[in-house]
Design a protein around this motif. Structure first.
Motif, PDB file in Angstrom:
ATOM      1  N   ASN A   9      69.622  12.306  -6.659  1.00  0.00           N
ATOM      2  CA  ASN A   9      69.530  13.712  -7.029  1.00  0.00           C
ATOM      3  C   ASN A   9      70.835  14.223  -7.618  1.00  0.00           C
ATOM      4  OD1 ASN A   9      66.897  13.990  -6.255  1.00  0.00           O
ATOM      5  ND2 ASN A   9      67.375  14.659  -4.174  1.00  0.00           N
ATOM      6  N   GLU A  12      71.082  13.025 -11.217  1.00  0.00           N
ATOM      7  CA  GLU A  12      70.226  13.733 -12.158  1.00  0.00           C
ATOM      8  C   GLU A  12      70.772  15.112 -12.477  1.00  0.00           C
ATOM      9  OE1 GLU A  12      66.368  13.622 -10.477  1.00  0.00           O
ATOM     10  OE2 GLU A  12      65.940  11.614 -11.206  1.00  0.00           O
ATOM     11  N   SER A 126      63.760  10.101 -14.534  1.00  0.00           N
ATOM     12  CA  SER A 126      62.545  10.369 -13.760  1.00  0.00           C
ATOM     13  C   SER A 126      62.500   9.523 -12.490  1.00  0.00           C
ATOM     14  CB  SER A 126      61.305  10.076 -14.609  1.00  0.00           C
ATOM     15  OG  SER A 126      60.132  10.155 -13.838  1.00  0.00           O
ATOM     16  N   ASP A 127      62.123  10.168 -11.371  1.00  0.00           N
ATOM     17  CA  ASP A 127      61.909   9.456 -10.105  1.00  0.00           C
ATOM     18  C   ASP A 127      60.435   9.106  -9.905  1.00  0.00           C
ATOM     19  OD1 ASP A 127      64.518   9.429  -9.284  1.00  0.00           O
ATOM     20  OD2 ASP A 127      64.396  11.346  -8.260  1.00  0.00           O
ATOM     21  N   TYR A 128      59.596   9.454 -10.868  1.00  0.00           N
ATOM     22  CA  TYR A 128      58.145   9.343 -10.683  1.00  0.00           C
ATOM     23  C   TYR A 128      57.526   8.385 -11.702  1.00  0.00           C
ATOM     24  CZ  TYR A 128      59.383  13.600  -8.237  1.00  0.00           C
ATOM     25  OH  TYR A 128      59.999  14.511  -7.415  1.00  0.00           O
ATOM     26  N   GLY A 129      58.230   7.345 -12.026  1.00  0.00           N
ATOM     27  CA  GLY A 129      57.714   6.395 -12.996  1.00  0.00           C
ATOM     28  C   GLY A 129      57.986   6.863 -14.413  1.00  0.00           C
ATOM     29  N   SER A 130      57.362   6.213 -15.357  1.00  0.00           N
ATOM     30  CA  SER A 130      57.557   6.553 -16.766  1.00  0.00           C
ATOM     31  C   SER A 130      56.847   7.858 -17.108  1.00  0.00           C
ATOM     32  CB  SER A 130      57.037   5.427 -17.653  1.00  0.00           C
ATOM     33  OG  SER A 130      57.748   4.231 -17.404  1.00  0.00           O
ATOM     34  N   GLU A 131      57.549   8.743 -17.812  1.00  0.00           N
ATOM     35  CA  GLU A 131      57.002  10.047 -18.180  1.00  0.00           C
ATOM     36  C   GLU A 131      57.215  10.304 -19.667  1.00  0.00           C
ATOM     37  OE1 GLU A 131      57.414  12.747 -14.129  1.00  0.00           O
ATOM     38  OE2 GLU A 131      58.945  12.924 -15.688  1.00  0.00           O
ATOM     39  N   ASN A 157      62.345   7.250 -17.518  1.00  0.00           N
ATOM     40  CA  ASN A 157      62.050   6.597 -16.249  1.00  0.00           C
ATOM     41  C   ASN A 157      63.321   6.623 -15.417  1.00  0.00           C
ATOM     42  OD1 ASN A 157      63.680   4.438 -17.153  1.00  0.00           O
ATOM     43  ND2 ASN A 157      61.916   3.263 -17.894  1.00  0.00           N
ATOM     44  N   ASP A 158      63.398   5.813 -14.371  1.00  0.00           N
ATOM     45  CA  ASP A 158      64.554   5.907 -13.485  1.00  0.00           C
ATOM     46  C   ASP A 158      65.813   5.290 -14.065  1.00  0.00           C
ATOM     47  OD1 ASP A 158      63.581   3.337 -13.385  1.00  0.00           O
ATOM     48  OD2 ASP A 158      64.018   3.058 -11.259  1.00  0.00           O
TER      49      ASP A 158
END
Length: 641
Positions: A9, A12, A126-131, A157-158
């Motif tokens: 966090n 980011e 991103s922490d939620y996969g590819s966006e 992505n991450d």
């Protein structure tokens, strides 16, 4: 600010700055960067046409401000200032614009009026996969038949982030309030950008950015020539690292390179007796490195700036038969500028209700003119190279008391003459119709500044007032020379840049907003400025009393906005510098937008009209009193996916 949560966090928050404010106004979604900046009470513009306005911060010319893109120093390639840095970005590739007044803007280098830093959009990891995310906006403006397309696409992505944008605008000549066509006011502009970021560790990342901008067939009704082509490439690579413990919290270093080419010519002006081309080139490479430190109640930022710029501009005169060239000269005689400086900004939370900000900078500025012979015509024996020290310092104190806040401060700083002011050769100014020549012997311009502000805020009401005063010693401005004759057949004489013993500028603004009902809000502002030279005469391009009042009504998915803005009569004008009286004007604007969803995609449709009453007017800052645009109906459709 550093987060004390998890490593991811923290990374980011600090590695990539999220969008803070949309680059749009409440009246209009698809604004240009110039239109957005014009909504600030600190910025006004000199307009020579419908494109590439010259921003004036605190009612001072662009030489006195520092304009950067993500902290990068970029210099235009046009001696007529037809390519301010703001012309090389688009509203859809910017996240926010950071404006600092006076010496608080010295973090990016020596300045008098302040700084404008254009910050590009950067997508978060991103922490939620590819966006995948994107935005597309298109629209049409009826007055000048402007068609535009703005698109953004991002992937995250991450470990990896990619940002891309593209923008295209094409406009024909506009019509004024008398429905008369203003010739040579057309333009075409293409802009694209790419940003790539890679997380090298949980607390560090590497980023590459590039902007490519092209403008063609740009007309300037206030000038005797137009723009055939302007091209810019702006690139950078940066490395950013966070530190979880200790005094040092963030270290951010960037290497950058940019090059600009700009070609003014008058082939579209057959009425000119003598034809002229004015190409220009500007190339800059540099380094900026900053560190953020924090210890208890004290936060600090240390920034190092270093760059080299080479500025070249030519004049080529032709008879009616353009196969023959009758004259050639360098209007910028291959001027190299090298700058290195260190800046410091501190914020000290003295108590829960008081804060002290203070800092300053020290810079070393070096100039070298390859063809100093041109300047020797007017200033025999002038040095071919010049080194200047440029110090600055500022402080301000803020007190918060219940619903009130008060700030008082001051500053001191110096700037070096610009390339045109020191080395320019026969640069034609169509405003006062004089050819200008630079003076390598000019002293540093020195500014002494005082500022104050006060605010009052409740749940529904917000009021704020700001005032600043600048006493500028060795104020650089053009004065008539008895030596030399005009080179341009339209000129009435020659002016050389010289220094007044001092000049004074005062700026005042009053802003307010009030939530009348949960759905209805009022906003308004009032600004006033006054500028005088050492003999009590008026300085040029000082804005008269101006105002804006607006109402915004929101109901479910519908939003309606209306505004009234204008200037009072310009009575404090300066005939000495080519100004004349400009009458008062008032402009009524109206727009409405409706938001709706199709599947998971958000659509916003807007329709509106600027200058609804089709008023015929020009302002104090319209070069040659060219009239502004008359009634302009506009539409826009924006899709978020």
């Amino acid at each position: 600010m550093i987060s004390d949560t998890t490593q991811v966090n923290t990374l980011e928050e600090m590695l990539i700055i999220a969008k803070k404010k949309k680059i749009e106004t409440e009246m209009k979604m698809a604004v240009s960067v110039d239109e957005y900046l014009a909504s600030s009470d600190q910025i006004s513009f000199i307009k020579r046409g419908a494109y590439a306005w010259e921003p004036l911060l605190n009612n001072m010319s662009s030489e006195r401000s520092k304009i950067t893109i993500d902290g990068m120093h970029i210099f235009g390639a046009c001696t007529d200032k037809m390519d301010p840095i703001t012309a090389y970005v688009e509203s859809n590739n910017l996240a926010e614009i950071d404006i600092k007044s006076g010496q608080e803007g010295s973090m990016h280098g020596a300045t008098v009026s302040g700084s404008i830093n254009l910050k590009r959009k950067n997508t978060l990891f991103s922490d939620y996969g590819s966006e995948w995310k994107g935005t597309y906006q298109t629209g049409y403006e009826f007055n000048n038949k402007q068609f535009f397309n703005l698109g953004n696409l991002s992937f995250a992505n991450d470990k990896f982030v990619a940002d891309a944008s593209v923008a295209y605008r094409k406009a024909s000549n506009y019509t004024d309030g008398k429905d008369k066509e203003v010739k040579h006011s057309q333009y075409k502009k293409f802009n694209t950008s790419l940003g790539l970021a890679y997380k090298t560790s949980p607390l560090s990342a590497l980023r590459f950015d590039a902007i490519f901008d092209v403008a063609k067939d740009v007309g300037y009704p206030a000038l005797p020539m137009d723009l055939w082509l302007s091209r810019a490439l702006i690139t950078s690579v940066s490395y950013k690292k966070l530190f979880e413990e200790g005094l040092l919290r963030v270290w951010d270093t960037k290497l950058y390179f940019n090059t600009i080419e700009h070609y003014m010519d008058d082939t579209t002006r057959p009425e000119n007796l003598v034809h002229m081309d004015m190409p220009g080139w500007s190339t800059t490479f540099g380094l900026t490195s900053k560190a953020n430190l924090r210890k208890e109640n004290l936060s600090s930022e240390i920034q190092v700036n270093a760059y080299q710029n080479i500025a070249i501009a030519e004049m080529r005169m032709y008879p009616q038969d353009r196969s023959e060239r009758t004259m050639f000269a360098y209007s910028w005689p291959w001027v190299t500028t090298r700058y290195a400086g260190v800046s410091l900004g501190n914020s000290w939370d003295i108590s829960p209700i008081s804060q002290l900000n203070f800092g300053g900078s020290l810079g070393l500025n070096y100039n070298h003119s390859k063809y100093i012979d041109f300047n020797w015509i007017f200033y025999p024996g002038a040095p071919q190279e010049k080194t200047r020290f440029l110090p600055s310092i500022y402080t301000n104190y803020t007190l918060f008391a219940n619903k009130f806040n008060v700030t008082i401060g001051g500053g001191y700083g110096q700037r070096a003459p610009s390339v045109s002011e020191a080395y320019g050769y026969y640069i034609y100014n169509s405003f006062d119709r004089y050819d200008y020549v630079g003076n390598p012997n000019l002293k540093n311009e020195t500014s002494y500044e005082l500022n104050a502000s006060a605010g009052f805020k409740t749940e529904n009401l917000n009021l704020s007032a700001k005032v600043n005063y600048f006493y500028i010693k060795d104020y650089i401005i053009g004065e008539i020379l008895s030596l030399g004759s005009p080179m341009n057949y339209q000129s009435v004489g020659v002016k050389g840049y010289t220094a007044l013993s001092y000049a004074e500028i005062v700026n005042f603004s009053l802003n307010g907003s009030y939530k009348i009902t949960p759905n209805l809000q009022w906003k308004g502002n009032l600004t006033y400025a006054r500028g005088k030279d050492d003999k009590g005469g008026n300085l040029p391009f000082i804005r008269p009393l101006s105002y804006q009042t607006a109402f915004v009504y929101n109901y479910k998915k519908l939003s309606v906005q209306t505004s009234l803005n204008g200037d009072l009569e310009q009575v404090d004008y300066s005939p000495k510098y080519g100004e004349d009286n400009t009458p008062a004007y008032k402009i009524w604007n109206l727009s409405a937008n409706y938001a709706f969803y199709i599947k998971n995609n958000k659509f916003i449709f807007q329709i509106g009209a600027e200058n609804v009453l089709n008023e015929y007017y020009s302002t104090y800052a319209d070069w040659g009193n060219i009239p502004r645009m008359g009634r302009n109906v506009f539409t826009s459709l924006k899709i978020d996916f």
